[in-house]
Write an enzyme that holds these catalytic residues in place. Sequence first.
Site, mmCIF file in Angstrom:
data_model
loop_
_atom_site.group_PDB
_atom_site.id
_atom_site.type_symbol
_atom_site.label_atom_id
_atom_site.label_comp_id
_atom_site.label_asym_id
_atom_site.label_seq_id
_atom_site.Cartn_x
_atom_site.Cartn_y
_atom_site.Cartn_z
ATOM 1 N N ILE A 76 -6.967 -5.309 8.072
ATOM 2 C CA ILE A 76 -8.134 -4.430 7.932
ATOM 3 C C ILE A 76 -9.113 -4.901 6.862
ATOM 4 C CG2 ILE A 76 -6.789 -2.468 8.763
ATOM 5 C CD1 ILE A 76 -6.744 -1.371 5.945
ATOM 6 N N LYS A 97 -12.746 -0.698 6.048
ATOM 7 C CA LYS A 97 -12.928 -1.558 4.877
ATOM 8 C C LYS A 97 -14.041 -2.586 5.096
ATOM 9 C CE LYS A 97 -9.289 0.644 3.492
ATOM 10 N NZ LYS A 97 -9.394 1.788 2.580
ATOM 11 N N TYR A 155 0.838 -1.203 0.000
ATOM 12 C CA TYR A 155 0.000 0.000 0.000
ATOM 13 C C TYR A 155 0.876 1.259 0.000
ATOM 14 C CZ TYR A 155 -2.938 3.611 2.229
ATOM 15 O OH TYR A 155 -3.586 4.780 2.552
ATOM 16 N N ASP A 201 -1.391 -6.363 9.412
ATOM 17 C CA ASP A 201 -2.479 -5.464 9.029
ATOM 18 C C ASP A 201 -3.608 -6.342 8.496
ATOM 19 O OD1 ASP A 201 -4.215 -3.942 7.376
ATOM 20 O OD2 ASP A 201 -2.714 -2.388 7.131
#
Length: 497
Positions: free
Chosen positions: A242, A279, A155, A240
């Site tokens: 999410i 998300k 990202y 991560d």
Amino acid sequence: MVALTAEKQDQNLLSRMAAGDGHGENSAYFDGWKAYEENPFHPINRPDGVIQMGLAENQLCGDLMRKWVLEHPEASICTAEGVNQFSDIAIFQDYHGLPEFRQAVAKFMEKTRNNKVRFDPDRIVMSGGATGAHETVAFCLANPGEGFLVPTPYYPGFDRDLRWRTGVNLVPVTCHSSNGFKITVEALEAAYENARVSNIPVKGLLITNPSNPLGTTLDRDCLKSLVNFTNNKGIHLIADEIYAATTFGQSEFISVAEVIEEVPHCNRDLIHIVYSLSKDMGLPGLRVGIVYSYNDRVVQIARKMSSFGLVSSQTQHLIAKMLSDEDFVDEFIRKSKLRLAARHAELTTGLDGLGIGWLKAGAGLFIWMDLRNLLKTATFDSEMELWRVIVHKVKLNVSPGGSCHCNEPGWFRVCFANMDHKTMETALERIRVFTSQLEEESLKQTKPMAAPTMMAKKKMCWQSSLRLSFKDTRRFEEGFFSPHSPVPHSPLVRAQI
């Protein structure tokens, strides 16, 4: 007196951090957003505008959210039904967060992991979105100049979120398309050694699972190997997660919280999870980020740091009510997966019909589109040329792989869940028209003695067109960073360019 330039004024009046460009926003990823903001698509008012396909946002279930809010006015302290709690919620709340909020979030995290793990509400640390959560973790685990291993592609916002204010380096772990960009121990060892040679002490490994931008999930064996690698090195593992509830079809999400139960003698003090509701629930504007650490000291320090980015008590109150409605949560997750699957199929079926490839995956709010065959040369300069045409001529904001630190030019992240069905149809039609024009031009350029493939013909066509109209598409500021190095990098990355 000669007027000072803006740069000199910044140097004299602002701090080095404020005047510098360490924010990481000098990249094609953010430039695509600027192009959209200057000319946003609207089906009636601006039908020739740029369609935003660079925003990973889940807007497919907004109707479910609105319905719940209308049916539960008591969840808001700003309604007649909920105003009796106004005084209790609006007064100062400490940075531990409302107990009912932490309990509801912990329960929701369990549900999105198929109730295979349990989360302790007392380990829930809130933050202003995943951005704030990541920075908090970085502050807790690393000193300026130290680094985190990060598998590529990753990202683009990590360059801002983890580096800007912390001074931490991100060390790329190079992954390849030949094996679907899977993370291997060999790649981890190579990156670890590169960091050592560059005098960057490695403090941890950051993974995104499900992956942004790939949309893939890590299997159990891979996760175990990552836990073992970090434990053996004595470094942290930050997961991560999410996009935990965005899997669809046959794709399965396995949390690191589940895997550590299966790894003998795992040092849990080295395991940390970043989560949010942006998300999975489509609520990025509410800025609900979570740090969940198995390290007591990290929980204590992160909680103190959270005072710089708390979730408002009104939002906590609303979220606690919403996530405690288990029937709603179950229905929301079920329908969200179905709608994501349908939208993913709509986009990929359209691309398949045009002969455009994409990485097979079943999670996230995006696909990893393969346009390598359209590049003039296998370089990031050629990728940027094609990207400018897509953004400024085709009017689609997609994110080039170079901005995600992909080591292979020609890949693009394309988001599909932040628009309605009609807009997706328009986006696919623009791609169809673009490829049709390439085919028409390629037929005119084809010589009788030559028989290039259709993709080769398309490549020749857009290159020819680009040479004629390139000045119209290049609207970037001076000093734009190289596509291969789209943001100010760590010394290690600069050394590898």
